[in-house]
Design an enzyme around this catalytic site. Structure first.
Site, PDB file in Angstrom:
ATOM      1  CG  HIS A  26     -68.171  36.080 -23.623  1.00 11.50           C
ATOM      2  ND1 HIS A  26     -68.808  36.591 -23.989  1.00 11.50           N
ATOM      3  CD2 HIS A  26     -67.545  36.861 -22.273  1.00 11.50           C
ATOM      4  CE1 HIS A  26     -69.441  37.174 -23.446  1.00 11.50           C
ATOM      5  NE2 HIS A  26     -69.088  36.729 -22.106  1.00 11.50           N
ATOM      6  CG  HIS A  39     -67.397  34.166 -17.818  1.00 11.70           C
ATOM      7  ND1 HIS A  39     -66.837  35.688 -17.614  1.00 11.70           N
ATOM      8  CD2 HIS A  39     -68.302  33.909 -18.754  1.00 11.70           C
ATOM      9  CE1 HIS A  39     -67.487  36.698 -18.620  1.00 11.70           C
ATOM     10  NE2 HIS A  39     -68.366  35.951 -18.531  1.00 11.70           N
TER      11      HIS A  39
END
Length: 191
Positions: free
Chosen positions: A177, A179
């Site tokens: 993932h 950010h």
């Protein structure tokens, strides 16, 4: 004169009406235990990096412990919280979605805008360190989706994309993932 001594001075002045002591008297004062406890509660933990001359603030013990615990289960193949968000088992505040990625607001934001961008299909890509040539398309797509998120959030003129890789970087969910952070002045070097 430092702030810790000013607290001790203020409390000593309130207790007495004698004339003000000299500066040398203040230099000999030690802050009371309660002041030292308050000071230590607000000091960031600092660790020395053997490869660099500077020191930096480290993650809190809870973040480090959570990252280490998550790392032990990283290769189990069990569904992550992100898999549950993708399947809509867990609600999220979706910012952007297409056939390959999902972007949603972080539940623990570190900036006014803090959005996570994840691939919908994990395909062994639990962390950036596991990337293989077959992942090049999705990695590029994740970066492009991050730019789209920045546009949607009105921060395209100044934002940061962060990828935590592994326990020592405090990666807590082993589903790659990104950010996307912005909406305030970001400092350098980062944490």
């Amino acid at each position: 004169m430092s702030c810790r001594y000013m607290v001790a001075i203020s409390s000593s002045l309130l207790r007495s009406t004698i004339t003000l002591p000299t500066l040398s008297h203040f230099n000999r004062l030690k802050p009371p235990n309660s002041v030292r406890l308050i000071q230590s509660a607000f000091q960031l933990p600092v660790r020395q990096c053997p490869h660099r001359a500077m020191s930096r603030a480290s993650a809190t013990h809870d973040e480090e412990a959570a990252a280490k615990a998550a790392a032990t289960e990283a290769n189990s193949g069990a569904p992550t919280i992100f898999d549950k968000i993708i399947s809509k088992e867990i609600p999220s505040s979706i910012v952007y979605e297409d056939d390959k990625v999902l972007a949603f607001r972080d539940i623990n934001p570190q900036a006014p805008v803090h959005v996570l961008v994840i691939p919908k299909l994990r395909d062994g890509l639990t962390e950036l360190g596991k990337a293989e040539p077959r992942h090049e398309d999705i990695l590029g797509h994740l970066l492009h989706a991050s730019k789209i998120v920045a546009e949607k959030e009105g921060i395209v003129d100044g934002f940061r994309v962060v990828i935590n890789c592994g326990a020592s970087a405090c990666q807590s969910v082993y589903h790659l993932h990104l950010h996307v952070l912005g909406g305030r002045q970001l400092k350098w070097p980062p944490g």
